[in-house]
Enzyme design. Sequence first.
Site, PDB file in Angstrom:
ATOM      1  N   LYS A 134       0.839  -1.205   0.000  1.00  0.00           N
ATOM      2  CA  LYS A 134       0.000   0.000   0.000  1.00  0.00           C
ATOM      3  C   LYS A 134       0.877   1.259   0.000  1.00  0.00           C
ATOM      4  O   LYS A 134       0.638   2.181  -0.776  1.00  0.00           O
ATOM      5  CB  LYS A 134      -0.878   0.027   1.266  1.00  0.00           C
ATOM      6  N   ASN A 135       1.882   1.261   0.882  1.00  0.00           N
ATOM      7  CA  ASN A 135       2.659   2.489   1.043  1.00  0.00           C
ATOM      8  C   ASN A 135       3.601   2.743  -0.124  1.00  0.00           C
ATOM      9  O   ASN A 135       4.306   3.749  -0.157  1.00  0.00           O
ATOM     10  CB  ASN A 135       3.436   2.463   2.363  1.00  0.00           C
ATOM     11  N   ARG A 163      -3.843   9.647   3.959  1.00  0.00           N
ATOM     12  CA  ARG A 163      -2.631  10.422   4.209  1.00  0.00           C
ATOM     13  C   ARG A 163      -1.799  10.564   2.922  1.00  0.00           C
ATOM     14  O   ARG A 163      -1.208  11.602   2.655  1.00  0.00           O
ATOM     15  CB  ARG A 163      -1.820   9.682   5.285  1.00  0.00           C
ATOM     16  N   ASP A 199      -4.804   7.959   8.995  1.00  0.00           N
ATOM     17  CA  ASP A 199      -5.016   7.320  10.289  1.00  0.00           C
ATOM     18  C   ASP A 199      -5.135   8.363  11.391  1.00  0.00           C
ATOM     19  O   ASP A 199      -4.520   9.415  11.339  1.00  0.00           O
ATOM     20  CB  ASP A 199      -3.812   6.423  10.615  1.00  0.00           C
ATOM     21  N   ASP A 224       4.752   0.676  11.963  1.00  0.00           N
ATOM     22  CA  ASP A 224       3.584  -0.094  11.516  1.00  0.00           C
ATOM     23  C   ASP A 224       3.591  -1.541  12.015  1.00  0.00           C
ATOM     24  O   ASP A 224       2.551  -2.192  12.054  1.00  0.00           O
ATOM     25  CB  ASP A 224       3.516  -0.103   9.977  1.00  0.00           C
TER      26      ASP A 224
HETATM   27  C1  UD1 Z   1       4.556   6.810   6.200  1.00  0.00           C
HETATM   28  C2  UD1 Z   1       3.564   5.673   6.151  1.00  0.00           C
HETATM   29  C3  UD1 Z   1       3.184   5.207   7.539  1.00  0.00           C
HETATM   30  C4  UD1 Z   1       4.435   4.911   8.356  1.00  0.00           C
HETATM   31  C5  UD1 Z   1       5.391   6.096   8.319  1.00  0.00           C
HETATM   32  C6  UD1 Z   1       6.710   5.843   9.037  1.00  0.00           C
HETATM   33  C7  UD1 Z   1       2.315   6.089   4.137  1.00  0.00           C
HETATM   34  C8  UD1 Z   1       1.020   6.474   3.520  1.00  0.00           C
HETATM   35  N1  UD1 Z   1       2.381   6.117   5.466  1.00  0.00           N
HETATM   36  O1  UD1 Z   1       3.873   7.914   6.803  1.00  0.00           O
HETATM   37  O2  UD1 Z   1       2.373   4.047   7.439  1.00  0.00           O
HETATM   38  O3  UD1 Z   1       4.036   4.650   9.690  1.00  0.00           O
HETATM   39  O4  UD1 Z   1       5.697   6.432   6.954  1.00  0.00           O
HETATM   40  O5  UD1 Z   1       7.344   4.713   8.517  1.00  0.00           O
HETATM   41  O6  UD1 Z   1       3.266   5.736   3.453  1.00  0.00           O
HETATM   42  N2  UD1 Z   1       6.839  14.538  10.487  1.00  0.00           N
HETATM   43  C9  UD1 Z   1       6.924  15.869  10.801  1.00  0.00           C
HETATM   44  N3  UD1 Z   1       6.944  16.791   9.782  1.00  0.00           N
HETATM   45  C10 UD1 Z   1       6.870  16.427   8.480  1.00  0.00           C
HETATM   46  C11 UD1 Z   1       6.782  15.058   8.173  1.00  0.00           C
HETATM   47  C12 UD1 Z   1       6.767  14.129   9.185  1.00  0.00           C
HETATM   48  O7  UD1 Z   1       6.983  16.248  11.969  1.00  0.00           O
HETATM   49  O8  UD1 Z   1       6.891  17.302   7.611  1.00  0.00           O
HETATM   50  C13 UD1 Z   1       6.791  13.548  11.580  1.00  0.00           C
HETATM   51  C14 UD1 Z   1       5.463  12.823  11.602  1.00  0.00           C
HETATM   52  O9  UD1 Z   1       4.466  13.537  12.299  1.00  0.00           O
HETATM   53  C15 UD1 Z   1       5.839  11.530  12.301  1.00  0.00           C
HETATM   54  C16 UD1 Z   1       7.242  11.254  11.761  1.00  0.00           C
HETATM   55  O10 UD1 Z   1       7.733  12.523  11.319  1.00  0.00           O
HETATM   56  O11 UD1 Z   1       5.915  11.716  13.686  1.00  0.00           O
HETATM   57  C17 UD1 Z   1       7.267  10.236  10.626  1.00  0.00           C
HETATM   58  O12 UD1 Z   1       6.569  10.739   9.512  1.00  0.00           O
HETATM   59  P1  UD1 Z   1       6.857  10.258   8.021  1.00  0.00           P
HETATM   60  O13 UD1 Z   1       8.114   9.436   7.984  1.00  0.00           O
HETATM   61  O14 UD1 Z   1       6.765  11.439   7.138  1.00  0.00           O
HETATM   62  O15 UD1 Z   1       5.645   9.269   7.753  1.00  0.00           O
HETATM   63  P2  UD1 Z   1       4.482   9.389   6.727  1.00  0.00           P
HETATM   64  O16 UD1 Z   1       5.025   9.624   5.351  1.00  0.00           O
HETATM   65  O17 UD1 Z   1       3.446  10.309   7.249  1.00  0.00           O
END
Ligand code: UD1
Length: 426
Positions: free
Chosen positions: A27-28, A99, A123, A313
């Site tokens: 999915k991701n 997301r 989520d 995850d």
């Molecule tokens: C993706 C996955 C999710 C997985 C996560 C970490 C998808 C759709 N989702 O989410 O299932 O759990 O990677 O492996 O692919 N953050 C910030 N600022 C930002 C971006 C992120 O503070 O601009 C923080 C987030 O709030 C979180 C952490 O960084 O606490 C990780 O986020 P990120 O690695 O970006 O995950 P996602 O891409 O949202």
Amino acid sequence: MSSEPERCIRVHHAEPLEGEVLVPGAKNSVLKLMAASLLAEGTFEITNVPGIADVGIMAELLRAIGVTVTETPDYGVVTIVNGGDLTPVAPLELVDRIRASINVLGPLLTRCGEVTIAMPGGDDFGSRPIDMHIAGLEAMGAQFEFDGGTVIARAERLHGAEITFDFPSVGATENIVTAAVLADGITIIHNAAREPEIIDLCEYLNEMGARVGGAGTSTLRIEGVERGSLHGCEHETVPDRIQAATYIAACAVTGGRLDLLNAQSKHMEMVLSRLGDMGMEIDQLPYGMRVAAPERLRSADVATLPYPGIATDYKPLIITMLTVADGVGVVTENLYPGRFAYVEELQRLGADIKTDGHHALIRGVDHLVGTSVVAHDIRAGAAMVVAGLAAEGTTTITGVHHIDRGYDDLVGRLRNVGAEIERVGC
Ligand code: UD1
């Protein structure tokens, strides 16, 4: 999907699961590949696409933007025809549902020079800001305007930049890479995310004619190309390591033995090593991996970290395994502080878990006892199914639409290897 009545999953205590499970595409990854198809005119054929609700939502979002998307779920194929006439607006009713909709930001901005996007949903586990996405794009020349819950980004043409992330964000890496593909000059991302799904995206971009180097390392180098040099392509989605881990967890709590076809152990080294500490036997096969569970799992301590660390995850699945393991395990969440909502549900099944901030302390019990529980998000929902397999009696799970967002026929796949599990009306 939304017109169907809500379904529940009913799962009975399972004998050891045995047999083969075909692990679907990730999915991701697939959602990001679909979004990246906005970058170029042409026809894109993505294979090994999982039959999950989020693919349908991303397809709707892309159609709203102006591309043709044809889903052939029986064959795991999505075909996207991008004719070039795009409306770079991502409406709230779609964006709010996944997301990954934020992944249209980079491609639309770099291709159309402007994008209007509602703030993303997905989520429900704590705040998920996009400040790193924005800062990276600003460094490349974008200007942002915020109007209530809407972000408007503009840039006549983005230019290359050297960007260092404070944290290897998956989403920010993806948005900057896709934007940089058509930017003027070279973009370097330091402390980039290294997940297998990032590698898959970079390969897809290169198949499209982009010049992305360093995928899978923490430094990415993207040389911008002219718009006309990108084209459609065919691509097979990387197998889903989180779905693979879900079947490993199901095998683990039932004392079973499964062959996971297509599972990629090289993408799961850290988590497999920890599962080994817990007593799981894991052997690589030419076409996947074989997992066999001990009579009783042993406890272990686990901390989530960005890849190659243990992904957040996996955590609900690992905690569920620890609820019936021998001993006490501590699980520490380093990415999403709020991601413990399912613990209460496991406690309702008789699990002995205490949480304190980012930590959960799990004392294994002899057995869980089935009751009604709620799936709060995709992975927590899968964990409820795994817990239901371990629990005495019958467990009924509501909130199944969350599971359907990310799992391709979880019920059918488990039934094929001996689980007594069914979807029922509730
Ligand atoms: C993706 C996955 C999710 C997985 C996560 C970490 C998808 C759709 N989702 O989410 O299932 O759990 O990677 O492996 O692919 N953050 C910030 N600022 C930002 C971006 C992120 O503070 O601009 C923080 C987030 O709030 C979180 C952490 O960084 O606490 C990780 O986020 P990120 O690695 O970006 O995950 P996602 O891409 O949202």
